[in-house]
Design a protein around this motif. Structure first.
Motif, PDB file in Angstrom:
ATOM      1  N   PHE A  67       0.860  -1.177   0.000  1.00 24.11           N
ATOM      2  CA  PHE A  67       0.000   0.000   0.000  1.00 24.11           C
ATOM      3  C   PHE A  67       0.897   1.227   0.000  1.00 24.11           C
ATOM      4  N   THR A  68       0.621   2.153  -0.903  1.00 26.24           N
ATOM      5  CA  THR A  68       1.472   3.329  -1.028  1.00 26.24           C
ATOM      6  C   THR A  68       0.681   4.522  -1.535  1.00 26.24           C
ATOM      7  N   ALA A  69       1.312   5.674  -1.484  1.00 28.57           N
ATOM      8  CA  ALA A  69       0.716   6.879  -2.055  1.00 28.57           C
ATOM      9  C   ALA A  69       0.726   6.746  -3.579  1.00 28.57           C
ATOM     10  N   VAL A  81      -3.164  11.801   1.361  1.00 26.37           N
ATOM     11  CA  VAL A  81      -3.121  11.907  -0.096  1.00 26.37           C
ATOM     12  C   VAL A  81      -3.754  10.642  -0.681  1.00 26.37           C
ATOM     13  N   LYS A  82      -3.944  10.630  -1.985  1.00 30.35           N
ATOM     14  CA  LYS A  82      -4.495   9.434  -2.620  1.00 30.35           C
ATOM     15  C   LYS A  82      -3.536   8.266  -2.443  1.00 30.35           C
ATOM     16  N   GLY A  83      -4.117   7.129  -2.084  1.00 34.88           N
ATOM     17  CA  GLY A  83      -3.329   5.919  -1.895  1.00 34.88           C
ATOM     18  C   GLY A  83      -3.912   4.768  -2.685  1.00 34.88           C
ATOM     19  N   HIS A  84      -3.124   3.716  -2.865  1.00 35.44           N
ATOM     20  CA  HIS A  84      -3.622   2.537  -3.567  1.00 35.44           C
ATOM     21  C   HIS A  84      -2.800   1.304  -3.214  1.00 35.44           C
ATOM     22  N   VAL A  85      -3.427   0.154  -3.389  1.00 33.98           N
ATOM     23  CA  VAL A  85      -2.725  -1.116  -3.257  1.00 33.98           C
ATOM     24  C   VAL A  85      -2.002  -1.317  -4.580  1.00 33.98           C
ATOM     25  N   HIS A  86      -0.730  -1.639  -4.478  1.00 31.29           N
ATOM     26  CA  HIS A  86       0.103  -1.720  -5.670  1.00 31.29           C
ATOM     27  C   HIS A  86       1.012  -2.936  -5.568  1.00 31.29           C
ATOM     28  N   TYR A 127      -4.129   7.445   1.879  1.00 33.47           N
ATOM     29  CA  TYR A 127      -2.770   7.268   2.389  1.00 33.47           C
ATOM     30  C   TYR A 127      -2.420   8.388   3.367  1.00 33.47           C
ATOM     31  N   SER A 128      -1.938   7.997   4.525  1.00 36.42           N
ATOM     32  CA  SER A 128      -1.460   8.955   5.518  1.00 36.42           C
ATOM     33  C   SER A 128      -0.162   8.404   6.092  1.00 36.42           C
ATOM     34  N   CYS A 134       2.162   1.928   4.358  1.00 35.77           N
ATOM     35  CA  CYS A 134       2.465   0.545   3.987  1.00 35.77           C
ATOM     36  C   CYS A 134       2.650  -0.359   5.205  1.00 35.77           C
ATOM     37  N   VAL A 135       3.198   0.169   6.284  1.00 36.24           N
ATOM     38  CA  VAL A 135       3.407  -0.645   7.487  1.00 36.24           C
ATOM     39  C   VAL A 135       2.062  -0.972   8.141  1.00 36.24           C
ATOM     40  N   HIS A 136       1.138  -0.031   8.144  1.00 32.69           N
ATOM     41  CA  HIS A 136      -0.205  -0.310   8.672  1.00 32.69           C
ATOM     42  C   HIS A 136      -0.872  -1.413   7.846  1.00 32.69           C
ATOM     43  N   PHE A 137      -0.727  -1.354   6.533  1.00 37.40           N
ATOM     44  CA  PHE A 137      -1.264  -2.383   5.632  1.00 37.40           C
ATOM     45  C   PHE A 137      -0.660  -3.746   5.967  1.00 37.40           C
ATOM     46  N   ILE A 138       0.655  -3.783   6.079  1.00 39.70           N
ATOM     47  CA  ILE A 138       1.334  -5.049   6.380  1.00 39.70           C
ATOM     48  C   ILE A 138       0.950  -5.556   7.769  1.00 39.70           C
ATOM     49  N   ASN A 139       0.767  -4.650   8.705  1.00 38.59           N
ATOM     50  CA  ASN A 139       0.317  -5.045  10.036  1.00 38.59           C
ATOM     51  C   ASN A 139      -1.023  -5.780   9.948  1.00 38.59           C
ATOM     52  N   ASP A 140      -1.950  -5.257   9.162  1.00 42.03           N
ATOM     53  CA  ASP A 140      -3.247  -5.933   8.980  1.00 42.03           C
ATOM     54  C   ASP A 140      -3.052  -7.327   8.379  1.00 42.03           C
ATOM     55  N   ALA A 141      -2.190  -7.426   7.372  1.00 41.54           N
ATOM     56  CA  ALA A 141      -1.941  -8.716   6.731  1.00 41.54           C
ATOM     57  C   ALA A 141      -1.336  -9.700   7.734  1.00 41.54           C
TER      58      ALA A 141
END
Length: 174
Positions: A67-69, A81-86, A127-128, A134-141
């Protein structure tokens, strides 16, 4: 005659047993999920995972998610800002740091994909740097895979340090 017929029945039973055993091996197919970090350099520091393997139904898995900006710019320092899974490229993955790999079953892989979908569907500006990176995303995973994480970590902006902390909290990953 009876002994020949009994022999054929035993052989047919053995063949059936071997066939069933081969199907149970296919049902044990698994997906390997590797968690990575990418240090500073040409690209933004980042955390992501790569999943490879095969589902029990024979479907091949070869995917990567982070997950990134959408645009990495100074704007990320000032707010959302705008974010997306990439999915990172093969070259990006090759130049990143693999930390640990887990083998998961179909159920866990589907749960992991549900995390990806949840993050894909977050309303924009998603994205914030401080609250949803990205770390918050990975934490969820990682939590989806029943691993321990530290919700009070000082490493929300430090992908490599976060991954190393997860490994310390989960000694079986070493």
């Amino acid at each position: 005659m009876k002994s020949g017929f009994a022999y054929l029945l035993r052989m047919a039973g053995l063949v059936a047993l071997l066939l069933m055993a081969s199907f149970s091996v296919a049902a044990r197919a698994e997906v390997a999920v590797t968690f990575y970090s990418h240090d500073f350099g040409k690209n933004f520091p980042h955390a992501f995972f790569v999943a490879k393997g095969e589902m029990a139904d024979g479907k091949k898995v070869d995917s990567a998610f982070g997950f990134t900006a959408v645009n990495v710019s100074p704007g990320i320092l000032f707010g959302s800002v705008k974010g997306h899974v990439h999915g990172p490229s093969a070259d990006y993955i090759a130049n990143s740091n693999p930390h640990f790999t887990m083998k998961i079953n179909d159920k866990k892989y589907r749960e992991l994909l549900a995390v990806v979908q949840k993050w894909q569907n977050i309303p924009q500006k998603s994205y914030s740097l401080n609250k949803r990176n990205c770390v918050h995303f990975i934490n969820d995973a990682i939590k989806t895979l029943d691993l321990k994480t530290n919700m009070k970590t000082a490493n929300w902006k430090k992908p490599r340090s976060f991954m190393e902390e997860v490994m310390r909290l989960n000694p079986s990953l070493k």
